[in-house]
Design an enzyme around this catalytic site. Structure first.
Site, PDB file in Angstrom:
ATOM      1  N   PHE A   1       2.124   8.257  -1.268  1.00  0.00           N
ATOM      2  CA  PHE A   1       1.456   6.975  -1.040  1.00  0.00           C
ATOM      3  C   PHE A   1      -0.034   7.103  -1.327  1.00  0.00           C
ATOM      4  CE2 PHE A   1       4.901   6.880   2.354  1.00  0.00           C
ATOM      5  CZ  PHE A   1       5.837   6.468   1.432  1.00  0.00           C
TER       6      PHE A   1
ATOM      7  N   TRP B   1       0.849  -1.205   0.000  1.00  0.00           N
ATOM      8  CA  TRP B   1       0.000   0.000   0.000  1.00  0.00           C
ATOM      9  C   TRP B   1       0.881   1.250   0.000  1.00  0.00           C
ATOM     10  CZ3 TRP B   1      -0.334   4.161   3.340  1.00  0.00           C
ATOM     11  CH2 TRP B   1      -1.447   4.989   3.190  1.00  0.00           C
ATOM     12  N   HIS B   2       2.024   1.149   0.662  1.00  0.00           N
ATOM     13  CA  HIS B   2       2.879   2.331   0.781  1.00  0.00           C
ATOM     14  C   HIS B   2       3.594   2.697  -0.505  1.00  0.00           C
ATOM     15  CE1 HIS B   2       2.267   1.703   5.084  1.00  0.00           C
ATOM     16  NE2 HIS B   2       2.600   2.986   5.219  1.00  0.00           N
ATOM     17  N   GLY B   3       3.777   1.749  -1.386  1.00  0.00           N
ATOM     18  CA  GLY B   3       4.455   2.097  -2.621  1.00  0.00           C
ATOM     19  C   GLY B   3       4.611   0.901  -3.521  1.00  0.00           C
TER      20      GLY B   3
END
Lengths: 474, 366
Positions: free
Chosen positions: A474, A325-327
């Protein structure tokens, strides 16, 4: 639009003036909605269409879900929402990543294939608002909540500018009830909101950008041979403090801005670097994301209801997805995997040693807290490094005690990082068991003024350019 | 990951407000911050600082955007010498056209030339300021700076545009808003804390010594033009900045020479390609070598001798060029800190440069 920009100050002054001069609650909400679209469009106007699309789709899906009893139809409706929201997220955020890996896999199999390099711009905050709208539809689907009766309220929930681009991720059940009655901050709420905005900006502009980013960028940007162990550690500590000050700073600003408008947003951070263990860490770090993942992913996978092995698998899967989800990069997956492993190890250790009395002593708790911080810092190496080779280079430098390696940091930056990190850890341990609000309440008024003045004057002296918040990507 | 079960109750989320008179505290804070800020402003002015615009990426973008409106304009690119030493008022008066100043400090102008070459409509004249050490820099800060400026321009958002105009409003009024010298980090640097002996990082950059206006007409400050102590300090900063870093690979002189030539060839090939593109659309390119003096000129002659660098630019690109040492009227200017002209001299220098440019124009070369 960034909170740490002059255009935001002008924008906020106009919004506040309109909010408190107009009497009709519906008109106030309409103004907030339009202001939120302007806030988003001020970055890249065409991407507002994505917001509208997501809003309209989830509004109609939720409406239809409310009256629909057939399981198949309900599933189809839910699939539409998932497809639209995750499809948008997938295309904009993971499109290039997927293509890159697809091409890599074909080449690995000996098939010579080169795809044209796509140029996809990531709409700011897409991960945040897609998760927010998804939670609404999922809550309706599972009949945990009723759909909103007002399209205006729902659109404002999706778009509310203070938390639109980097959270906190607010649930409809928290926000929609606030839209039912007129919201006006009292003088004290307004003043406290301003204090929060100052605190958030101070964290972002003075600490994250001013004191920490240079050391962090230098160490993580170094690719030419090993780094001297002290510099390597200070670089990692600098990033650990920077990511907190940057992201918590944004959340603090968001809470403060909302408070000035009379709205309440949930906490997103609660002294995470004083966490004792990783389960505790995730109750304190990016709380609105971790509870989202818990409620909509971990529990949906079965949570801890099917024995130890399934619990551990569920934890790992949740953290892997949380990492992604963060990248769109394997380094983020590695970061998620590392945290998943931490949680699994902690779960097993608790089962075996949970009853030990030394764990509950002050020294035991402090030692475990410091161990947690140490391991969290190691995790940040993968989070921040641009690729695995940089991450390994830094990792090996962190544990190379031969005295070799390049000395990268000026003494002044070393001092800045040390002072900020020690100060940050001390403040987190001070606030370990209490909220900031309670601590502030016990401070004499003159001390509050001194702290507030120091932060504001620090902001003025720093003259920081409007650097984007890390979590915007993000 | 919290492993407890969740709660989905609809509830009224409220935040705790610490028991203080927050409105009163806010007013008291505002008062004390105002007092501190105005005291700081008076102190900065007492040190000789005056309100000036900051040379930001926003300011650069606000000039670059004008090419979209008029792609036939004359554009100035290069490094700080082009920014300080070229008087746009004089040029406008004599040549009848106001140029656009896009030069930035410490910059390799290659990426700016490429940007103009790739612009589908640009057909104006480009005046390229050449500082050989920067023009032939293969990477590092001289390349990063123009690439950052171009990226910033491409992504320049509406909110950044508004912020830029609000920023200029404040910069014109407060002397303490000075990103070169008076930020908290710059103030901390003034403590001169010594570094570890083996520590390696970029050399120190010069302190604030130039001002700039809304059209990016730069110029040396009066203090820098007069204060010998400041001039000497800046001179000592130029020496490491203009001296190539030690050779890590321990190459022989002939190997090193071959490597330098190879890199210069690459830069020249790219430059020629860009010049050709501009010329093909009806544009013109002229290169200018602005004055430098003292030990800095010696360093330049040593590491970037004219024959291997300046002469080759003109030869390879078949473009006109003006070297300050080739014209009697351009010789003899004094650069107070070895690298730039004072404000007064920049006006005089441009006045003397104009007849040379007019001749080139009459020959159809620019």
């Amino acid at each position: 639009m960034l909170f740490n920009s002059l255009s935001f100050i002008l924008f906020f002054l106009i919004v506040i003036t309109l909010h408190y001069t107009i009497r009709s609650w519906k008109a106030q909400k309409t103004i907030l909605l339009f202001a939120s679209y302007i806030f988003y469009a001020a970055w890249n106007p065409p991407f507002v269409i994505l917001l509208w699309f997501s809003t309209v789709v989830d509004w109609y899906v939720a409406k239809s879900l409310e009256n629909e009893e057939k399981v198949v139809t309900r599933r189809i409706l839910l699939s539409v929402s998932l497809l639209v929201n995750l499809g948008l997220l997938g295309f904009f955020k993971y499109g290039e990543f997927l293509l890159e890996n697809f091409v890599g896999a074909l080449n690995f199999l000996g098939i010579d294939f080169q795809a044209a390099a796509p140029s996809i711009i990531l709409p700011v905050g897409i991960s945040f608002y897609t998760f927010q709208t998804l939670s609404y539809t999922l809550d309706i689907y599972f009949r945990r909540a009723k759909p909103s009766k007002s399209f205006l309220d729902f659109a404002l929930y999706v778009t509310f500018f203070p938390q639109l681009v980097a959270g906190p991720i607010v649930r409809a059940t928290e926000f929609l009830p606030q839209c039912e009655e007129p919201r006006r901050a009292t003088r004290d709420q307004f003043g406290w909101g301003l204090y929060f905005i100052t605190l958030g900006l101070f964290q972002k502009v003075v600490l994250a950008d001013g004191m920490l980013s240079s050391a962090s960028d230098t160490v993580f940007g170094h690719t030419d041979g090993s780094i001297f162990v002290l510099d390597a550690w200070l670089g990692v500590l600098a990033f650990s403090a920077q990511i907190f000050c940057d992201f918590a700073g944004y959340s603090t600003c968001a809470i403060g801005v909302a408070l000035c408008l009379g709205f309440a947003l949930p906490d997103n951070f609660r002294s995470p670097y004083a966490a004792i263990g990783f389960s505790d860490f995730w109750k304190r770090w990016h709380m609105t994301l971790s509870t989202w993942l818990r409620d909509y992913l971990y529990i949906s996978l079965g949570g801890n209801r099917h024995g130890t092995f399934r619990t551990l698998v569920n934890l790992m899967v949740t953290m892997l997805i949380g990492g992604l989800w963060h990248g769109a990069s394997w380094t983020f997956v590695a970061w998620g995997a590392l945290h998943g492993s931490y949680l699994v190890a902690e779960h097993l250790l608790r089962q075996k040693f949970g009853g030990c009395s030394w764990v509950k002593t002050v020294l035991g708790r402090f030692s475990l807290g410091m161990l947690t911080f140490f391991l969290v810092c190691l995790g940040w190496v993968f989070f921040r490094a641009k690729d695995f080779s940089s991450a390994w280079l830094l990792m090996s430098s962190l544990f190379s005690f031969s005295g070799t390696g390049v000395q990268l940091l000026p003494t002044l930056e070393m001092m800045q990082v040390t002072v900020v990190v020690v100060g940050l850890l001390a403040s987190h341990w001070y606030l370990h068991e209490k909220r900031l609000e309670h601590a502030m309440q016990n401070f004499p008024a003159w001390l509050v003024v001194v702290i507030w003045t120091s932060m504001l004057f620090g902001l003025i002296l720093m003259q920081g350019g409007a650097n984007a918040f890390i979590y915007f990507q993000f | 990951m919290p492993s407890s079960t969740s709660s989905f109750k609809t509830y009224q989320l409220e935040r705790i407000i610490p028991k203080h008179h927050w409105a009163t505290l806010a007013l008291a804070t505002l008062l004390s911050v105002s007092l501190l800020t105005f005291s700081w402003e008076f102190y900065c002015r007492s040190l000789g600082y005056a309100p000036t615009l900051n040379d930001t990426k926003d300011l650069w973008a606000s000039r670059r955007v004008l090419i979209e409106k008029d792609p036939t304009r004359t554009v100035l690119i290069g490094a700080s010498r082009m920014l300080f030493d070229f008087d746009m008022d004089v040029y406008e008066k004599e040549m009848g056209e106001r140029p656009l100043q896009l030069a930035t400090v410490g910059t390799n102008p290659g990426p700016y030339l490429e940007d103009l070459a790739n612009h589908p409509k640009f057909s104006g004249t480009v005046i390229v300021g050449v500082v050989p050490g920067l023009f032939f820099a293969p990477g590092g800060p001289p390349m990063k700076s123009p690439l950052d400026h171009l990226k910033y321009f491409q992504d320049w958002s509406p909110s950044q545009k508004v912020g830029h105009y609000l920023g200029m409003f404040l910069e014109r009024r407060f002397a303490f808003i000075n990103q070169e010298d008076l930020t908290l980090n710059q103030l901390l640097l003034s403590f001169k804390i010594s570094n570890r002996e083996k520590a390696k990082f970029h050399p120190e950059l010069p302190p604030y010594f130039y001002k700039i206006d809304e059209e990016r007409q730069g110029g040396m400050t009066d203090i820098a033009a007069q204060d010998i102590k400041l001039q000497k300090r800046i001179q000592q900063i130029w020496i490491p900045l203009f001296t190539p870093p030690p050779d890590k690979k321990k190459m022989s002189p002939s190997e090193k020479k071959a490597q330098v030539k190879k890199m210069a060839d690459m830069v020249l090939e790219k430059t020629k390609k860009n010049v050709d593109k501009i010329v093909a659309r009806g544009g013109k390119v002229v290169f200018i070598r602005l004055p430098s003096t003292g030990q800095l000129r010696e360093i330049e002659n040593k590491y970037t001798p004219r024959a291997g660098f300046w002469d080759r630019i003109l030869e390879e690109t078949q473009s006109p060029g003006v070297h300050f040492e080739d014209f009697d009227q351009l010789k003899g200017f004094n650069c107070p800190e070895w690298s730039h002209l004072s404000k007064g001299d920049s006006t005089e220098f441009t006045k003397r440069l104009i007849p040379i440019l007019k001749k080139l124009r009459n020959k159809g070369k620019i």
